[in-house]
Design a protein around this motif. Structure first.
Motif, mmCIF file in Angstrom:
data_model
loop_
_atom_site.group_PDB
_atom_site.id
_atom_site.type_symbol
_atom_site.label_atom_id
_atom_site.label_comp_id
_atom_site.label_asym_id
_atom_site.label_seq_id
_atom_site.Cartn_x
_atom_site.Cartn_y
_atom_site.Cartn_z
ATOM 1 N N TYR A 128 7.968 10.732 -5.233
ATOM 2 C CA TYR A 128 7.965 9.543 -6.082
ATOM 3 C C TYR A 128 6.592 9.376 -6.731
ATOM 4 O O TYR A 128 5.568 9.745 -6.148
ATOM 5 N N THR A 129 6.577 8.763 -7.906
ATOM 6 C CA THR A 129 5.297 8.405 -8.514
ATOM 7 C C THR A 129 4.696 7.250 -7.722
ATOM 8 O O THR A 129 5.383 6.614 -6.910
ATOM 9 N N GLN A 130 3.442 6.953 -7.959
ATOM 10 C CA GLN A 130 2.767 5.874 -7.227
ATOM 11 C C GLN A 130 3.473 4.537 -7.451
ATOM 12 O O GLN A 130 3.666 3.771 -6.511
ATOM 13 N N GLU B 158 6.612 2.792 6.524
ATOM 14 C CA GLU B 158 7.593 3.872 6.616
ATOM 15 C C GLU B 158 6.941 5.185 6.218
ATOM 16 O O GLU B 158 6.234 5.247 5.208
ATOM 17 N N VAL B 159 7.186 6.207 7.018
ATOM 18 C CA VAL B 159 6.755 7.555 6.657
ATOM 19 C C VAL B 159 7.790 8.089 5.684
ATOM 20 O O VAL B 159 8.995 8.059 5.969
ATOM 21 N N LEU B 160 7.339 8.549 4.539
ATOM 22 C CA LEU B 160 8.258 9.010 3.493
ATOM 23 C C LEU B 160 8.815 10.385 3.825
ATOM 24 O O LEU B 160 8.093 11.262 4.285
ATOM 25 N N SER C 184 0.851 -1.177 0.000
ATOM 26 C CA SER C 184 0.000 0.000 0.000
ATOM 27 C C SER C 184 0.891 1.233 0.000
ATOM 28 O O SER C 184 1.898 1.281 0.704
ATOM 29 N N ALA C 185 0.514 2.219 -0.803
ATOM 30 C CA ALA C 185 1.267 3.471 -0.848
ATOM 31 C C ALA C 185 0.287 4.631 -0.880
ATOM 32 O O ALA C 185 -0.591 4.690 -1.736
ATOM 33 N N THR C 186 0.438 5.523 0.085
ATOM 34 C CA THR C 186 -0.354 6.745 0.093
ATOM 35 C C THR C 186 0.609 7.901 -0.177
ATOM 36 O O THR C 186 1.781 7.681 -0.473
ATOM 37 N N THR C 187 0.146 9.104 -0.038
ATOM 38 C CA THR C 187 0.988 10.262 -0.309
ATOM 39 C C THR C 187 2.200 10.298 0.599
ATOM 40 O O THR C 187 3.307 10.579 0.153
ATOM 41 N N GLN D 147 -6.808 2.182 -6.065
ATOM 42 C CA GLN D 147 -7.537 3.272 -5.441
ATOM 43 C C GLN D 147 -7.989 4.232 -6.526
ATOM 44 O O GLN D 147 -7.234 4.531 -7.446
ATOM 45 N N ILE D 148 -9.207 4.704 -6.403
ATOM 46 C CA ILE D 148 -9.719 5.699 -7.337
ATOM 47 C C ILE D 148 -9.496 7.052 -6.696
ATOM 48 O O ILE D 148 -9.987 7.319 -5.607
ATOM 49 N N TYR D 149 -8.718 7.904 -7.353
ATOM 50 C CA TYR D 149 -8.270 9.141 -6.735
ATOM 51 C C TYR D 149 -9.142 10.352 -7.007
ATOM 52 O O TYR D 149 -8.807 11.432 -6.614
ATOM 53 N N TYR D 150 -10.251 10.191 -7.687
ATOM 54 C CA TYR D 150 -11.095 11.360 -7.897
ATOM 55 C C TYR D 150 -12.302 11.277 -6.978
ATOM 56 O O TYR D 150 -12.770 10.212 -6.646
#
Length: 181
Positions: free
Chosen positions: A106-108, A97-99, A65-68, A140-143
């Motif tokens: 980074y891109t998704q 990990e908190v980026l 899983s990757a969020t912002t 994930q749908i981002y809109y």
């Protein structure tokens, strides 16, 4: 919180407001968002999932899983459980990990690959002994959609993709019971 993050899925994401507070050296403000996150964190910590030890040579599944701001992975094992028609997945280990500022850019896809990289380093002992499958994915749908019709159309689109990829099991989450049911 750093020690707990080894055992609790997405703890760093759940405690992001606290990490932001810790970075602010000159100004410390406890606001409504921080209070809300603290209450959610308390509720989550009172009902933690139980970790499972994998058997020798048992196949493990890695969810990414990757969020912002946070990347997370969880190793799970699938086992038969009486009372369930299909295999039940049980967690083995969580890593997150908190980026930092550079990795937030980074891109998704890069974030997902980075999650696999740091997981393979931190969980090397599992990767060396067990077969690890990464066949499942998270979409994930981002809109933002404002009505059930738009959510319904988005879900249909995702299901078409799932059918073309021959996905066997789908878990769908939404704030709309009408769309999911």
């Amino acid at each position: 919180m750093a020690v707990l993050s080894r055992f609790i899925n997405k703890l760093r994401e759940k405690g992001l407001a606290f990490f932001k507070l810790l970075k602010k050296v000159d100004k410390f403000e406890w606001d409504d968002e921080t209070s809300k996150e603290l209450e959610q964190l308390k509720a989550f910590l009172t009902t933690p999932p139980v970790m499972t030890a994998p058997a020798d040579q048992e196949t493990l599944y890695l969810y990414i899983s990757a969020t912002t701001h946070v990347v997370s992975t969880v190793l799970v094992v699938e086992r038969e459980d009486p009372g369930y028609a299909h295999m039940v997945q049980q967690p083995v280990y969580y890593v997150s990990e908190v980026l930092n500022d550079s990795k937030i850019r980074y891109t998704q896809v890069q974030k997902l690959l980075y999650a696999v990289l740091f997981s393979s380093k931190k969980l090397r002992h599992y990767f060396q002994v067990h077969k690890i499958c990464m066949l499942k994915y998270v979409l994930q749908i981002y809109y933002k959609v404002t009505n059930n019709g738009a959510k319904y159309k988005a879900l249909i689109h995702v299901l078409r993709i799932d059918v073309s990829l021959r996905i066997k099991r789908i878990l769908a989450y939404s704030d709309s019971k009408v769309v999911i049911e």
